[in-house]
Design a protein around this motif. Sequence first.
Motif, PDB file in Angstrom:
ATOM      1  N   VAL A  32     -15.121   1.391  -1.521  1.00 23.09           N
ATOM      2  CA  VAL A  32     -15.098  -0.007  -1.078  1.00 23.09           C
ATOM      3  C   VAL A  32     -13.913  -0.250  -0.152  1.00 23.09           C
ATOM      4  N   GLN A  33     -12.733   0.252  -0.540  1.00 19.03           N
ATOM      5  CA  GLN A  33     -11.552   0.057   0.300  1.00 19.03           C
ATOM      6  C   GLN A  33     -11.710   0.738   1.652  1.00 19.03           C
ATOM      7  N   SER A  34     -12.389   1.877   1.689  1.00 22.18           N
ATOM      8  CA  SER A  34     -12.600   2.574   2.951  1.00 22.18           C
ATOM      9  C   SER A  34     -13.578   1.821   3.849  1.00 22.18           C
ATOM     10  N   ALA A  35     -14.602   1.237   3.227  1.00 21.91           N
ATOM     11  CA  ALA A  35     -15.644   0.571   4.001  1.00 21.91           C
ATOM     12  C   ALA A  35     -15.284  -0.859   4.366  1.00 21.91           C
ATOM     13  N   LEU A  36     -14.374  -1.486   3.597  1.00 17.70           N
ATOM     14  CA  LEU A  36     -14.108  -2.913   3.764  1.00 17.70           C
ATOM     15  C   LEU A  36     -13.626  -3.296   5.156  1.00 17.70           C
ATOM     16  N   PRO A  37     -12.696  -2.565   5.783  1.00 17.69           N
ATOM     17  CA  PRO A  37     -12.249  -2.987   7.121  1.00 17.69           C
ATOM     18  C   PRO A  37     -13.393  -3.097   8.123  1.00 17.69           C
TER      19      PRO A  37
ATOM     20  N   ALA B  55      -7.871  -8.053   5.856  1.00 17.54           N
ATOM     21  CA  ALA B  55      -8.740  -6.917   5.536  1.00 17.54           C
ATOM     22  C   ALA B  55      -9.487  -6.414   6.768  1.00 17.54           C
ATOM     23  N   ALA B  56      -9.769  -7.317   7.711  1.00 14.04           N
ATOM     24  CA  ALA B  56     -10.519  -6.929   8.910  1.00 14.04           C
ATOM     25  C   ALA B  56      -9.627  -6.378  10.010  1.00 14.04           C
ATOM     26  N   SER B  57      -8.328  -6.577   9.904  1.00 18.69           N
ATOM     27  CA  SER B  57      -7.415  -6.163  10.975  1.00 18.69           C
ATOM     28  C   SER B  57      -7.393  -4.651  11.118  1.00 18.69           C
ATOM     29  N   GLN B  58      -7.345  -4.223  12.368  1.00 16.00           N
ATOM     30  CA  GLN B  58      -7.350  -2.801  12.668  1.00 16.00           C
ATOM     31  C   GLN B  58      -6.060  -2.331  13.336  1.00 16.00           C
ATOM     32  N   GLN B  59      -5.359  -3.247  14.030  1.00 14.87           N
ATOM     33  CA  GLN B  59      -4.210  -2.813  14.825  1.00 14.87           C
ATOM     34  C   GLN B  59      -2.948  -3.626  14.553  1.00 14.87           C
TER      35      GLN B  59
ATOM     36  N   GLU C 243      -1.819  -7.824   2.862  1.00 10.88           N
ATOM     37  CA  GLU C 243      -0.949  -7.267   3.899  1.00 10.88           C
ATOM     38  C   GLU C 243      -0.525  -5.850   3.532  1.00 10.88           C
ATOM     39  N   LEU C 244      -0.201  -5.621   2.267  1.00 14.43           N
ATOM     40  CA  LEU C 244       0.186  -4.274   1.848  1.00 14.43           C
ATOM     41  C   LEU C 244      -0.943  -3.287   2.107  1.00 14.43           C
ATOM     42  N   ASP C 245      -2.176  -3.713   1.855  1.00 14.16           N
ATOM     43  CA  ASP C 245      -3.321  -2.833   2.123  1.00 14.16           C
ATOM     44  C   ASP C 245      -3.457  -2.564   3.614  1.00 14.16           C
ATOM     45  N   ALA C 246      -3.241  -3.597   4.435  1.00 18.63           N
ATOM     46  CA  ALA C 246      -3.329  -3.418   5.887  1.00 18.63           C
ATOM     47  C   ALA C 246      -2.248  -2.456   6.377  1.00 18.63           C
ATOM     48  N   LEU C 247      -1.041  -2.611   5.864  1.00 18.01           N
ATOM     49  CA  LEU C 247       0.046  -1.710   6.245  1.00 18.01           C
ATOM     50  C   LEU C 247      -0.278  -0.269   5.849  1.00 18.01           C
ATOM     51  N   ALA C 248      -0.889  -0.100   4.684  1.00 15.53           N
ATOM     52  CA  ALA C 248      -1.256   1.243   4.233  1.00 15.53           C
ATOM     53  C   ALA C 248      -2.301   1.875   5.142  1.00 15.53           C
ATOM     54  N   ARG C 249      -3.107   1.042   5.804  1.00 15.82           N
ATOM     55  CA  ARG C 249      -4.110   1.564   6.745  1.00 15.82           C
ATOM     56  C   ARG C 249      -3.512   1.888   8.102  1.00 15.82           C
TER      57      ARG C 249
END
Length: 277
Positions: free
Chosen positions: A95-100, A135-139, A158-164
Amino acid sequence: MQTESLLEELGLTKTEARIYLCLLEQSPLAAGTIADLTGTSRSSVYLILRSLVDKGLVDAGAGYSSRFQPAAPDIALAGLLERGREELREREQHVQSALPDLMRRFESSAAGDGELVEILRTPKLVGDRFDRLHAASQQTIDIVVRRPVQLGGTNQPELDALARGVRARAVYDHGLMRHPSIADNIGAWIDAGEDARVFHGDLPMKFAVFDGHTVLMPLFAPGVGGVVALIVRSRELAGALGLLFDTLWTASMPIDPDAFRHQHDHEPVTVDGGHAQ
């Protein structure tokens, strides 16, 4: 709940549950005998027994004519539970991989009727949309933070976005540096990769720009109760606010996270409702 139904709830098929219960009552048994006692076809009983062996519920002897016996229920059921937990962990990772990508598709089509502007009228809706945009942010995520602050704890999106690998920058109003929701968490945000600065002056507005094309902007007006915010999908507006953000960023000072690691003397603050949005 009947025992057979319970075993099905734990992940066994109806036939697997029936065979395991049969073996608990009498064992060891040959595959042909198990088929006869449970009403299972002989052509499929070996596949089912192999599945039970793989799940740790049945032990088998060596050879084609081996006899089968059940594993102790306490060990067998503990194994089933752990198997379920592992499958759940794997699903969560998927789910975390597909969510963005799913959120990017959602955000791109949310205004499919031609509307480029969304009006959000409740704190919960503002918080939910703020989390979704993270969650949708890519850059990139650029945020200007000033009062009023909606309390949001650790700001996990935000922590999840930073981890990506998303770059996140934040300019904070100097008056917020002792606010509990900021002081208790900013060290962790910076450790996770947030670039944070403090502006020693009056910030003109609060807003967030996501990936250079989507803006979330809370609005506060005298006589207007509650929280109203806009989401605007416009590269032109995002670009203009990006220039404002860069100006504020240049005029701000880097934040030392060590200054907040043991701070407990927070100022009393009245708040009206994530992270500083």
